[in-house]
Design a protein around this motif. Structure first.
Motif, PDB file in Angstrom:
ATOM      1  N   PRO B 182       0.836  -1.201   0.000  1.00 38.16           N
ATOM      2  CA  PRO B 182       0.000   0.000   0.000  1.00 38.16           C
ATOM      3  C   PRO B 182       0.872   1.253   0.000  1.00 38.16           C
ATOM      4  O   PRO B 182       1.852   1.313   0.757  1.00 38.16           O
ATOM      5  CB  PRO B 182      -0.795  -0.106   1.308  1.00 38.16           C
ATOM      6  CG  PRO B 182       0.039  -0.962   2.202  1.00 38.16           C
ATOM      7  CD  PRO B 182       0.846  -1.875   1.315  1.00 38.16           C
ATOM      8  N   SER B 183       0.520   2.225  -0.844  1.00 34.91           N
ATOM      9  CA  SER B 183       1.313   3.447  -0.931  1.00 34.91           C
ATOM     10  C   SER B 183       0.492   4.635  -0.442  1.00 34.91           C
ATOM     11  O   SER B 183      -0.678   4.746  -0.790  1.00 34.91           O
ATOM     12  CB  SER B 183       1.738   3.676  -2.378  1.00 34.91           C
ATOM     13  OG  SER B 183       2.354   4.943  -2.507  1.00 34.91           O
ATOM     14  N   PRO B 184       1.058   5.546   0.361  1.00 37.19           N
ATOM     15  CA  PRO B 184       2.452   5.622   0.788  1.00 37.19           C
ATOM     16  C   PRO B 184       2.848   4.487   1.736  1.00 37.19           C
ATOM     17  O   PRO B 184       2.082   4.125   2.622  1.00 37.19           O
ATOM     18  CB  PRO B 184       2.539   6.978   1.492  1.00 37.19           C
ATOM     19  CG  PRO B 184       1.130   7.359   1.810  1.00 37.19           C
ATOM     20  CD  PRO B 184       0.269   6.715   0.790  1.00 37.19           C
ATOM     21  N   SER B 185       4.069   3.959   1.533  1.00 40.87           N
ATOM     22  CA  SER B 185       4.581   2.855   2.332  1.00 40.87           C
ATOM     23  C   SER B 185       5.867   3.284   3.029  1.00 40.87           C
ATOM     24  O   SER B 185       6.414   4.355   2.753  1.00 40.87           O
ATOM     25  CB  SER B 185       4.884   1.664   1.423  1.00 40.87           C
ATOM     26  OG  SER B 185       6.134   1.860   0.775  1.00 40.87           O
ATOM     27  N   ASN B 186       6.363   2.422   3.890  1.00 44.55           N
ATOM     28  CA  ASN B 186       7.654   2.681   4.531  1.00 44.55           C
ATOM     29  C   ASN B 186       8.816   2.071   3.759  1.00 44.55           C
ATOM     30  O   ASN B 186       9.945   2.034   4.245  1.00 44.55           O
ATOM     31  CB  ASN B 186       7.630   2.135   5.967  1.00 44.55           C
ATOM     32  CG  ASN B 186       6.880   3.074   6.887  1.00 44.55           C
ATOM     33  OD1 ASN B 186       7.142   4.277   6.897  1.00 44.55           O
ATOM     34  ND2 ASN B 186       5.935   2.547   7.650  1.00 44.55           N
ATOM     35  N   ASN B 187       8.506   1.609   2.550  1.00 45.77           N
ATOM     36  CA  ASN B 187       9.523   0.892   1.768  1.00 45.77           C
ATOM     37  C   ASN B 187      10.479   1.823   1.027  1.00 45.77           C
ATOM     38  O   ASN B 187      11.545   1.395   0.581  1.00 45.77           O
ATOM     39  CB  ASN B 187       8.810  -0.023   0.753  1.00 45.77           C
ATOM     40  CG  ASN B 187       9.603  -1.269   0.414  1.00 45.77           C
ATOM     41  OD1 ASN B 187      10.152  -1.907   1.292  1.00 45.77           O
ATOM     42  ND2 ASN B 187       9.667  -1.596  -0.875  1.00 45.77           N
ATOM     43  N   THR B 188      10.096   3.087   0.866  1.00 53.06           N
ATOM     44  CA  THR B 188      10.923   4.036   0.116  1.00 53.06           C
ATOM     45  C   THR B 188      11.070   5.321   0.933  1.00 53.06           C
ATOM     46  O   THR B 188      10.228   5.631   1.778  1.00 53.06           O
ATOM     47  CB  THR B 188      10.263   4.409  -1.235  1.00 53.06           C
ATOM     48  OG1 THR B 188       9.061   5.135  -0.964  1.00 53.06           O
ATOM     49  CG2 THR B 188       9.936   3.185  -2.068  1.00 53.06           C
ATOM     50  N   SER B 189      12.114   6.079   0.628  1.00 50.14           N
ATOM     51  CA  SER B 189      12.327   7.336   1.357  1.00 50.14           C
ATOM     52  C   SER B 189      11.191   8.314   1.046  1.00 50.14           C
ATOM     53  O   SER B 189      10.716   9.038   1.919  1.00 50.14           O
ATOM     54  CB  SER B 189      13.682   7.939   0.985  1.00 50.14           C
ATOM     55  OG  SER B 189      13.786   8.061  -0.413  1.00 50.14           O
ATOM     56  N   VAL B 190      10.747   8.310  -0.196  1.00 53.43           N
ATOM     57  CA  VAL B 190       9.648   9.170  -0.611  1.00 53.43           C
ATOM     58  C   VAL B 190       8.362   8.840   0.147  1.00 53.43           C
ATOM     59  O   VAL B 190       7.643   9.720   0.633  1.00 53.43           O
ATOM     60  CB  VAL B 190       9.464   9.022  -2.150  1.00 53.43           C
ATOM     61  CG1 VAL B 190       8.036   9.137  -2.571  1.00 53.43           C
ATOM     62  CG2 VAL B 190      10.336  10.031  -2.869  1.00 53.43           C
ATOM     63  N   GLY B 191       8.096   7.544   0.291  1.00 55.19           N
ATOM     64  CA  GLY B 191       6.899   7.109   1.020  1.00 55.19           C
ATOM     65  C   GLY B 191       6.976   7.504   2.486  1.00 55.19           C
ATOM     66  O   GLY B 191       5.991   7.992   3.059  1.00 55.19           O
ATOM     67  N   ARG B 192       8.150   7.306   3.088  1.00 55.13           N
ATOM     68  CA  ARG B 192       8.322   7.664   4.500  1.00 55.13           C
ATOM     69  C   ARG B 192       8.109   9.161   4.695  1.00 55.13           C
ATOM     70  O   ARG B 192       7.493   9.593   5.679  1.00 55.13           O
ATOM     71  CB  ARG B 192       9.705   7.238   4.992  1.00 55.13           C
ATOM     72  CG  ARG B 192       9.827   5.718   5.180  1.00 55.13           C
ATOM     73  CD  ARG B 192      11.146   5.310   5.836  1.00 55.13           C
ATOM     74  NE  ARG B 192      12.321   5.557   4.997  1.00 55.13           N
ATOM     75  CZ  ARG B 192      12.823   4.671   4.115  1.00 55.13           C
ATOM     76  NH1 ARG B 192      12.237   3.484   3.958  1.00 55.13           N
ATOM     77  NH2 ARG B 192      13.884   4.964   3.394  1.00 55.13           N
ATOM     78  N   ILE B 194       6.212  11.195   2.872  1.00 58.42           N
ATOM     79  CA  ILE B 194       4.773  11.505   2.762  1.00 58.42           C
ATOM     80  C   ILE B 194       4.054  11.129   4.058  1.00 58.42           C
ATOM     81  O   ILE B 194       3.238  11.889   4.580  1.00 58.42           O
ATOM     82  CB  ILE B 194       4.143  10.761   1.562  1.00 58.42           C
ATOM     83  CG1 ILE B 194       4.782  11.211   0.239  1.00 58.42           C
ATOM     84  CG2 ILE B 194       2.629  10.975   1.509  1.00 58.42           C
ATOM     85  CD1 ILE B 194       4.350  10.399  -0.981  1.00 58.42           C
ATOM     86  N   LEU B 195       4.382   9.972   4.596  1.00 57.27           N
ATOM     87  CA  LEU B 195       3.709   9.503   5.816  1.00 57.27           C
ATOM     88  C   LEU B 195       4.053  10.382   7.020  1.00 57.27           C
ATOM     89  O   LEU B 195       3.240  10.562   7.919  1.00 57.27           O
ATOM     90  CB  LEU B 195       4.099   8.049   6.109  1.00 57.27           C
ATOM     91  CG  LEU B 195       3.430   7.005   5.215  1.00 57.27           C
ATOM     92  CD1 LEU B 195       3.991   5.612   5.500  1.00 57.27           C
ATOM     93  CD2 LEU B 195       1.910   7.000   5.410  1.00 57.27           C
ATOM     94  N   LYS B 196       5.287  10.928   7.027  1.00 58.66           N
ATOM     95  CA  LYS B 196       5.692  11.791   8.140  1.00 58.66           C
ATOM     96  C   LYS B 196       4.838  13.069   8.124  1.00 58.66           C
ATOM     97  O   LYS B 196       4.376  13.542   9.160  1.00 58.66           O
ATOM     98  CB  LYS B 196       7.180  12.144   7.988  1.00 58.66           C
ATOM     99  CG  LYS B 196       7.829  12.551   9.319  1.00 58.66           C
ATOM    100  CD  LYS B 196       9.317  12.741   9.173  1.00 58.66           C
ATOM    101  CE  LYS B 196       9.868  13.521  10.360  1.00 58.66           C
ATOM    102  NZ  LYS B 196      11.279  13.881  10.172  1.00 58.66           N
ATOM    103  N   LYS B 197       4.632  13.589   6.900  1.00 62.38           N
ATOM    104  CA  LYS B 197       3.820  14.796   6.754  1.00 62.38           C
ATOM    105  C   LYS B 197       2.353  14.518   7.110  1.00 62.38           C
ATOM    106  O   LYS B 197       1.687  15.307   7.746  1.00 62.38           O
ATOM    107  CB  LYS B 197       3.892  15.291   5.289  1.00 62.38           C
ATOM    108  CG  LYS B 197       4.348  16.749   5.142  1.00 62.38           C
ATOM    109  CD  LYS B 197       4.158  17.254   3.705  1.00 62.38           C
ATOM    110  CE  LYS B 197       5.198  16.714   2.742  1.00 62.38           C
ATOM    111  NZ  LYS B 197       4.939  17.090   1.339  1.00 62.38           N
ATOM    112  N   ASP B 198       1.841  13.373   6.649  1.00 61.15           N
ATOM    113  CA  ASP B 198       0.423  13.051   6.823  1.00 61.15           C
ATOM    114  C   ASP B 198       0.252  11.537   6.963  1.00 61.15           C
ATOM    115  O   ASP B 198       0.114  10.820   5.971  1.00 61.15           O
ATOM    116  CB  ASP B 198      -0.371  13.565   5.611  1.00 61.15           C
ATOM    117  CG  ASP B 198      -1.824  13.113   5.632  1.00 61.15           C
ATOM    118  OD1 ASP B 198      -2.298  12.642   6.692  1.00 61.15           O
ATOM    119  OD2 ASP B 198      -2.490  13.225   4.588  1.00 61.15           O
ATOM    120  N   PRO B 199       0.227  11.055   8.215  1.00 56.78           N
ATOM    121  CA  PRO B 199       0.153   9.597   8.432  1.00 56.78           C
ATOM    122  C   PRO B 199      -1.145   8.988   7.884  1.00 56.78           C
ATOM    123  O   PRO B 199      -1.211   7.785   7.676  1.00 56.78           O
ATOM    124  CB  PRO B 199       0.199   9.466   9.956  1.00 56.78           C
ATOM    125  CG  PRO B 199       0.664  10.787  10.478  1.00 56.78           C
ATOM    126  CD  PRO B 199       0.255  11.812   9.474  1.00 56.78           C
TER     127      PRO B 199
END
Lengths: 452, 452
Positions: B182-192, B194-199
């Motif tokens: 599922p994206s955003p995921s913790n698998n990529t720096s970009v995904g991490r 996005i999740l930091k900004k908006d979980p």
């Protein structure tokens, strides 16, 4: 032609093939349990269309497909005949493997081949509504599709286990305008009685059959649809094998082995009867015909040939066929369409006399075969169909190092788009291979109805 | 021929049709945002195959389809061309309605038409793994299918909303051997990030694109697969329109109206480009071409033509196209495949110059059209495809009382077997028709990258 044979639509068969005149034995009549006498055509036509009553014992070799039925068949028929070259290569077999791909129909299986004529005959004879049962959901979807296109109402009783496992099947039926209820339900007296005895009953094809029959018997405008088992349903499915025979003319091959999975027997009959006809008439005496069933519901491999009911509550006529006992409740395997205690009478007798070879498989080996098929041929098949794939792979592996020419045809009866929870269980390693429940079956066989 | 036209497999096109030489305008180059200079072929080939770099600006009218690709196409191609006679009758229209049915492919849509060549080119150029994004799941399934058949690994980033709405899509991908996250995921720096900004970010095609690109950029053995938008992808999809042109030779009709739904533009391009070519070359100047998009993501009807990124995080080159702004987050409609802020550059420019007519529809009217289609023609289409069906019905209703000959072709881009939760919402009356979020879009457009 090296991969896919197509027919243009005008080549959709104009007739179904009736195997009855080619059989080397007589079929036993259905028995009315009320008076223990052979069922009359009038009694049969209570919930079935009269036209199908005639088809049950017609001696005509070919029976015309009504033009209105062919007109709906044209939506997806002729179904493709595809050579599984990638699977062959993966297995390293010299056998040529072909499959008829019935997953292209709107409901996703071979089932509309008979749902459409049944709805058509009912409508022609004045019915405006149909009821039926469904195990895995393929048959119920087919009736919903057929009644939807013909503008009829429909109520589908779905075995509760499948209803829960496959939540989107009911939405699919609803899309075509049909109502789908989990069985046992409170909608019928039969359903209420089952629930009173066991409120946690997970249902099966047979409980759902009882409810659908009960509903149809109590509503004059309502006809019943039967997904398998009886002779006329097997007849309707022969479009599959007949098309295949035509399509093979575009190839340099002709099958010497025909394989299908078996629940009640209709998709197996559909692909194999036209070829069994050739075998019985002596034109191709060496034709090998194989049926594949689940170990957990091993009717043809472990059942007995006797008069029995087609449903759990004894609402159907008595039918002479191979059975595990009408109150046998198979374990909750994912191939819901193969969880039926009995097999079509003609198929039963062909197995008894050695014309066809029954085989039984466990769930995990079946899903392993289906995964191999998906990763080579692309299509994700239904768990039922996966039993046939397993049979095909076993057979093809016998021809790894021979130069012998071998051509295998099987029926890929449906897609698995609504069965992915089952695939997930397989990948997660949580699928159970049920041992053959011999004592349970013995008990059920002891309760077979007595017929003189 | 009155219902279905078939081609035999040898008639699968040997070439794709390249529209570039027929265009009455020049295409703007992609821009490398690092140096604001036109993207070189070497830069393009960082995550894409070199071969596709060439296809992006080839001037050849026809580009050969590799034999290995045609060999996989043969599993389901040629796809059927079907006349929708029942829909015509239901609508009471004099128009003849035809559709190409791409739902017969194993992943269930037109997407493998380009997934297969992309996987093939990547493998030929030494890659052993692919990443990609997926919105509704159709494209991810296609890449899983293509890599599965070619024996490659794959990781698919799926917009979180769709991942949750369609739990079986990931199992389908797993069946072909691919991993789906599922994206955003913790698998990529970009995904991490996005999740930091908006979980609680529900994801979209664009967040998933960013992650798939990020993953591919950081793994040398990995190539990236793109499901739509760029010229070479539109090129691969032209098999649809080319087959249709051949199949129409079996009929007495030829389309004067071609309709497709639009997310990035590839299925629309696939069915329409060969016909637009005829229009542009003056052979059929009156040909009417219509695209159908959702009201909630109305790129062609409300966006502007400008350089923008193809993903939300600005990882793609800058592309001149019609856009709503790369950080526009469309509402959570069920047609996940149409939730893209931008459209293919060629399609954008053809809309700008009036060659094609864009239309936008609300969810409920779209599902109403799809239900009508299911109850007349049988097939249950994807919510994306349903937009095209709505366009077709609107168009066909104009020809109720005329004797004018009218032939409409549309692309039925995929089935809705994994979208039944959306149909259920429609039947339950809980589908929301989102108003065009004009202020949100304006804000996004203000943040477009500046290109001199």
């Amino acid at each position: 032609m090296d991969k896919k044979a197509n027919l243009i639509e005008n080549d959709i068969p104009k007739n179904w093939y009736n195997i009855l005149p080619d059989l080397p034995f007589e079929m036993e009549p259905m028995i009315n349990p009320a008076n223990m006498k052979p069922l009359t055509d009038e009694e049969f036509a209570g919930v079935f269309p009269k036209e199908m009553g005639k088809q049950e014992h017609s001696r005509k070799q070919y029976i015309p497909i009504p033009e209105a039925v062919r007109d709906i068949y044209r939506i997806w028929r002729p179904s493709p005949l595809i050579r599984a070259t990638r699977l062959e290569k993966y297995l390293g077999t010299n056998a040529h493997i072909y499959f008829k791909w019935e997953g292209v129909s709107p409901p996703g299986s071979h089932k509309p081949n008979t749902a459409v004529p049944q709805a058509y005959y009912h409508q022609k004879e004045g019915k405006t509504r149909m009821t039926t049962e469904t195990g895995a959901g393929q048959w119920g979807s087919a009736v919903a599709f057929a009644t939807g296109l013909l503008g009829m109402d429909a109520t589908i009783y779905m075995a509760k286990l499948s209803f829960t496992q496959k939540p989107y099947r009911k939405v699919l039926m609803r899309t075509w305008g049909a109502e789908c209820l989990p069985s046992p339900s409170n909608n019928t007296s039969v359903g209420r009685a089952i629930l009173k005895k066991d409120p946690n009953n997970i249902g099966s094809l047979t409980t759902a059959i009882s409810e659908a029959l009960d509903d149809a018997m109590h509503h004059e405008e309502t006809g019943y649809g039967i997904g398998s088992l009886i002779t006329s349903v097997c007849l309707h499915q022969t479009v599959i094998g007949l098309e295949a025979q035509e399509q093979f003319k575009q190839t340099e091959d002709y099958p010497d082995t025909v394989i299908g999975c078996i629940g009640g027997g209709s998709n197996f009959a559909g692909v194999s009867f036209p070829f069994i006809g050739e075998k019985l008439r002596g034109e191709r005496p060496d034709m090998k015909i194989i049926t594949c069933e689940p170990m957990s519901c091993p009717t043809l491999t472990k059942g007995i040939f006797a008069y029995d009911y087609g449903d759990s509550e004894g609402l159907t006529p008595l039918i002479k066929m191979t059975t595990l006992g009408h109150d046998f409740m198979p374990p909750a395997i994912h191939a819901g369409g193969l969880r039926l205690h009995c097999k079509a009478p003609i198929v039963s007798k062909l197995a008894l006399n050695g014309t066809i070879e029954p085989r039984a498989y466990h769930q995990n080996e079946v899903f392993e075969a289906a995964t191999t098929f998906a990763r080579t041929e692309g299509f994700v098949v239904a768990p039922e169909t996966a039993h046939a794939v397993k049979g095909v792979i076993d057979e093809a592996l016998k021809f790894k190092n021979t130069k012998e020419k071998k051509v295998i045809l099987f029926n890929a009866s449906g897609h698995g788009h609504f069965d992915l929870a089952a695939y997930e269980s397989y990948f997660d390693g949580t699928l159970v291979d049920y041992e053959y429940p011999f004592e349970l079956v013995q008990e059920c066989l002891c309760r077979l109805p007595k017929v003189e």
